[in-house]
Design an enzyme around this catalytic site. Structure first.
Site, short mmCIF file in Angstrom:
data_model
loop_
_atom_site.label_atom_id
_atom_site.label_comp_id
_atom_site.label_asym_id
_atom_site.label_seq_id
_atom_site.Cartn_x
_atom_site.Cartn_y
_atom_site.Cartn_z
N GLU A 157 49.90 37.80 29.83
CA GLU A 157 49.97 38.77 28.74
C GLU A 157 51.41 39.27 28.65
OE1 GLU A 157 45.42 40.53 29.08
OE2 GLU A 157 47.03 41.52 30.18
N ASP A 213 47.21 46.93 35.05
CA ASP A 213 46.48 46.64 36.28
C ASP A 213 47.21 45.64 37.17
OD1 ASP A 213 44.24 48.02 37.10
OD2 ASP A 213 42.92 46.29 36.93
N LYS A 226 38.60 45.00 34.76
CA LYS A 226 39.00 45.78 33.58
C LYS A 226 38.18 47.06 33.45
CE LYS A 226 39.41 45.44 28.53
NZ LYS A 226 39.21 44.56 27.34
N ASP A 270 42.71 45.81 22.75
CA ASP A 270 43.26 44.80 23.63
C ASP A 270 44.76 44.71 23.43
OD1 ASP A 270 40.86 44.19 24.77
OD2 ASP A 270 40.48 42.40 23.55
N ASP A 319 32.05 45.45 27.83
CA ASP A 319 31.83 46.00 26.50
C ASP A 319 30.35 45.99 26.13
OD1 ASP A 319 31.84 43.26 26.50
OD2 ASP A 319 33.25 43.02 24.85
#
Length: 749
Positions: free
Chosen positions: A107, A136, A270, A294, A461
């Site tokens: 990412e 994280d 997460k 996100d 989610d």
């Protein structure tokens, strides 16, 4: 505070999308499926075991279509009117925005930066917004990038608001050239902004390859001797908005956080990071509403916060029972057409029951609901009932539930009682308390994970969404003409399969945990059809009958047995397949997609299911046996090479970018590609046998093999391609071995 005048127009209303024609088609397909099942039952004694296997698979398909019909029966969505918001609301509520990231390699920080910049520049009072980035991976590069981005935001935010810029993520905005018709002042500012953004990109790129700057800046001392899975809590206020009046030149708060992580501690991936975001934001700003995005899903609609507030603040008797507002997930790449169709039809269908399912990104939550509040705990005016106050606000109860932090407990009480947020104290005054609630042991012997973002699944989610609806809350679905958020998905290949595998694994975990829609099917707080909707989302186990059914036509040809009805009754199968294909094609074309997009999407959907869901089942079995744990694999995020700005309505969209690659699949030596290669080779072998023998009585089964090969066409192309589009020899050899074994067993019976 809202104006209660009844003469004003509503700021939000429910729009129904009922269609009796679509209902008729759904019921017709369902009737054909049941007719096929009845035919098989009548003739089951006249056929061999393949008839029974086909009956079991088709029973599964009928059950799934029954659920889909129930879901799509009364589609709806909410239509906000943000232009009326100022007339109705004099003091807009605060919103905390959460952006989680975990790996600076998969990412890239520049993607995170663009998402953050798009959020900071939204059309909402800057003093009412705060952006929290959870890292994280504890990466100093991510923090460095955010610090540099905050400097760029000082000029980017005023620029966007002054000229009402549509695309507020710079990496997308500057892919469009400057038009010659623009006025000189705007052109000058545009060129200056582009130069500054390019400087920002160079700084981030240079910092990626050179870490010497770490030791030269005392601000990075907290990152010394840290590892992604072994470090203390880090909380840094990157930028604090001290103006406090919501001026267009102001920039919202920006906070960087990274919770403590130690080896041999359970961190819940997460989900644990999201709960840490919930605690830290509660301490610092305690906004009544929160947006989760996100790290690669930038805000594409500048008024998206105002649109969500229209739902939360509407003056109706149900306003107190809306827990979250979900916007559809949309993407700027060309590999996600099926998701757009699913959201347009099934998404609206679920929204017409008890509300949409939380999808992990692009969702606005109410803080007190995330703190575990039930709809039964409220009076008609939205305040806590006397019973709820006694149960929830007792000092001992608060400590047992939320932990030992006095500051956090106080903020929770304020949130539950809907007291004013945005404390006047400086955010830096809360850093010590924020570090405390980020310790590994803070959640020990508390109820965290039973509220907030729920534990026990990597699909946090869906798991959290079911928990909210089980407590009697509703949710809202808004699908604006201009997509609210846009992101990227992994290219069609291993990355996409790995992502699907994680989703499938998480879904199976939810299917059998305490939130499962299979348990307590008739609980009053969640509607029966809403449970069916969750059951459809979690039905990853359907990959088994789908895979088996793809092999049945080949087995029939090899074994010289009948699979489909003969004579006039064959019309049931032909009509069923034809209607389903035409129905699916119409859904794609009604959204502006081409026939090629429909075919490619159907092919990729089947391939991803075959290549990923089977491994999801394997993950769960290994977990149950105690052999391995289920891990959270981060999908690799990439930057776009071309610009496609979705400013039109969904029905006017057309395929974007890289049409030459449309339909191609990327392969490597991973075992994920063995099932798809095996299915394709088996059906090719069966077709070869058919054309050699020319057994016309098995023509229907041969047509079934042809349909399967068409669905797995990327694997057929992969036999003749080289490089990333070609099937590796190791994968092909394993699939050939399984194919030979299958053929020998089929012919030998």
């Amino acid at each position: 505070m809202a104006d209660s005048s009844s003469a004003l127009l509503p700021i939000c209303e429910r729009i129904s999308h009922k269609s009796y024609a679509l209902r008729a088609v759904d019921l017709t397909i369902l009737g054909l499926l049941f007719s096929l099942l009845i035919y098989r039952i009548i003739h089951i004694s006249q056929n061999d075991n393949i008839w029974l296997v086909a009956f079991l698979c088709e029973s599964c398909f009928s059950f799934i279509w029954l659920i889909i019909t129930c879901i799509q029966w009364s589609p709806a969505e909410d239509k906000p009117y943000p232009d009326r918001l100022d007339e109705r609301v004099h003091d807009l509520p605060s919103v905390d925005m959460f952006v989680p990231t975990a790996d600076p390699v998969r990412e890239p920080p520049i993607i995170v930066v663009n998402t953050v910049l798009s959020l900071l520049s939204m059309n909402y009072p800057a003093n009412k917004l705060a952006c929290y980035v959870s890292d994280d991976g504890c990466s100093p590069l991510t923090y460095f990038s955010l610090r540099e981005a905050s400097k760029f935001a000082m000029i980017w935010v005023p620029f966007c608001k002054k000229y009402n810029v549509k695309v507020r993520a710079p990496f997308r905005y500057f892919l469009n050239p400057l038009l010659a018709t623009e006025n000189s002042e705007f052109s000058r500012h545009w060129k200056m902004m582009k130069r500054e953004y390019e400087k920002l990109c160079r700084k981030v790129e240079n910092a990626t390859g050179d870490s010497h700057w770490l030791g030269a800046d005392h601000d990075f001392e907290a990152f010394s001797n840290t590892k992604p899975n072994d470090h203390s809590t880090i909380v840094k206020v990157v930028w604090e908005n001290k103006g406090g009046v919501g001026d267009e030149k102001e920039v919202p708060h920006l906070v960087y956080i990274s919770r403590e992580k130690r080896p041999n501690y359970l961190h819940h991936y997460k989900t644990g990071a999201m709960n840490f975001l919930l605690r830290v934001s509660g301490l610092m700003t305690n906004a009544p509403y929160m947006l989760t995005v996100d790290c690669d899903m930038y805000a594409n609609e500048a008024d998206v916060v105002r649109q969500a507030m229209c739902v939360f603040l509407q003056n109706s008797e149900n306003s107190n029972h809306c827990a979250f507002v979900q916007f559809p997930q949309e993407f700027y790449d060309s590999y996600t057409k099926e998701l757009a169709v699913v959201q347009s039809y099934l998404g609206r269908g679920v929204a017409g029951i008890q509300g949409p399912i939380y999808c992990g990104s692009g969702c606005f939550h109410t803080r007190r609901v995330m703190y575990g509040l039930s709809s039964d705990d409220l009076e008609d005016n939205g305040s806590l009932s006397s019973a709820a106050k006694k149960e929830l606000l007792g000092e001992d109860s608060l400590v047992r539930t939320y932990g030992s932090s006095k500051e956090l407990v106080k903020s929770v009480v304020d949130a539950l009682q809907k007291k004013s947020s945005n404390p006047k104290n400086s955010l830096k005054n809360f850093i010590e308390a924020a570090q405390e609630v980020g310790h590994c042991h803070y959640e020990y012997q508390t109820s965290w994970g039973n509220f907030g973002w729920l534990y026990d699944s990597v699909a946090e989610d869906i798991n959290t969404s079911i928990g909210i609806h089980l407590r009697g809350w509703t949710s809202s679905y808004i699908s604006p003409d201009r997509p609210a958020f846009l992101g990227s998905t992994p290219s069609v290949g291993l990355e996409a399969i790995v992502q699907q595998r994680r989703w499938g694994t998480g879904s199976i975990e939810v299917l059998f945990n305490q939130q499962s829609p299979l348990i307590g099917m008739f609980r009053r707080k969640i509607k029966f059809r809403q449970r069916l909707a969750y059951l459809w989302v979690l039905m990853c186990l359907r990959s088994i009958p789908e895979l088996v059914y793809c092999l049945l036509p080949a087995y029939s040809l090899l074994h010289n047995s009948a699979l489909f009805p003969k004579g006039p009754c064959l019309g049931i199968t032909v009509t069923l397949v034809g209607m389903h294909c035409l129905y699916s094609l119409w859904q794609y074309m009604s959204l502006g997609f081409s026939v090629q997009s429909w075919y490619v999407s159907q092919s990729h959907l089947r391939i991803l299911a075959t290549c990923s869901w089977l491994f999801s089942i394997q993950d769960i079995i290994l977990k149950l046996l105690g052999i391995s744990k289920v891990g959270f694999i981060i999908a690799k995020k990439t930057m776009p090479e071309t610009m496609t700005t979705f400013e039109s309505q969904p029905s006017q969209r057309e395929d974007d970018g890289k049409k030459s690659d449309l339909g191609k699949f990327e392969f490597d030596s991973s075992s994920h590609f063995i099932p798809g290669t095996f299915v394709m080779l088996v059906n090719l072998a069966a077709l070869a046998r058919f054309f050699v023998g020319l057994q016309w009585s098995s023509l229907a089964e041969a047509c079934g093999c042809i349909l399967v090969v068409m669905l797995f066409l990327p694997f057929l192309k992969g036999l003749f391609e080289k490089g990333k589009y070609g099937i590796p020899l190791s994968t092909l050899s394993k699939a050939v071995f399984l194919t030979v074994l299958f053929v020998l067993l089929s012919v030998g019976k």
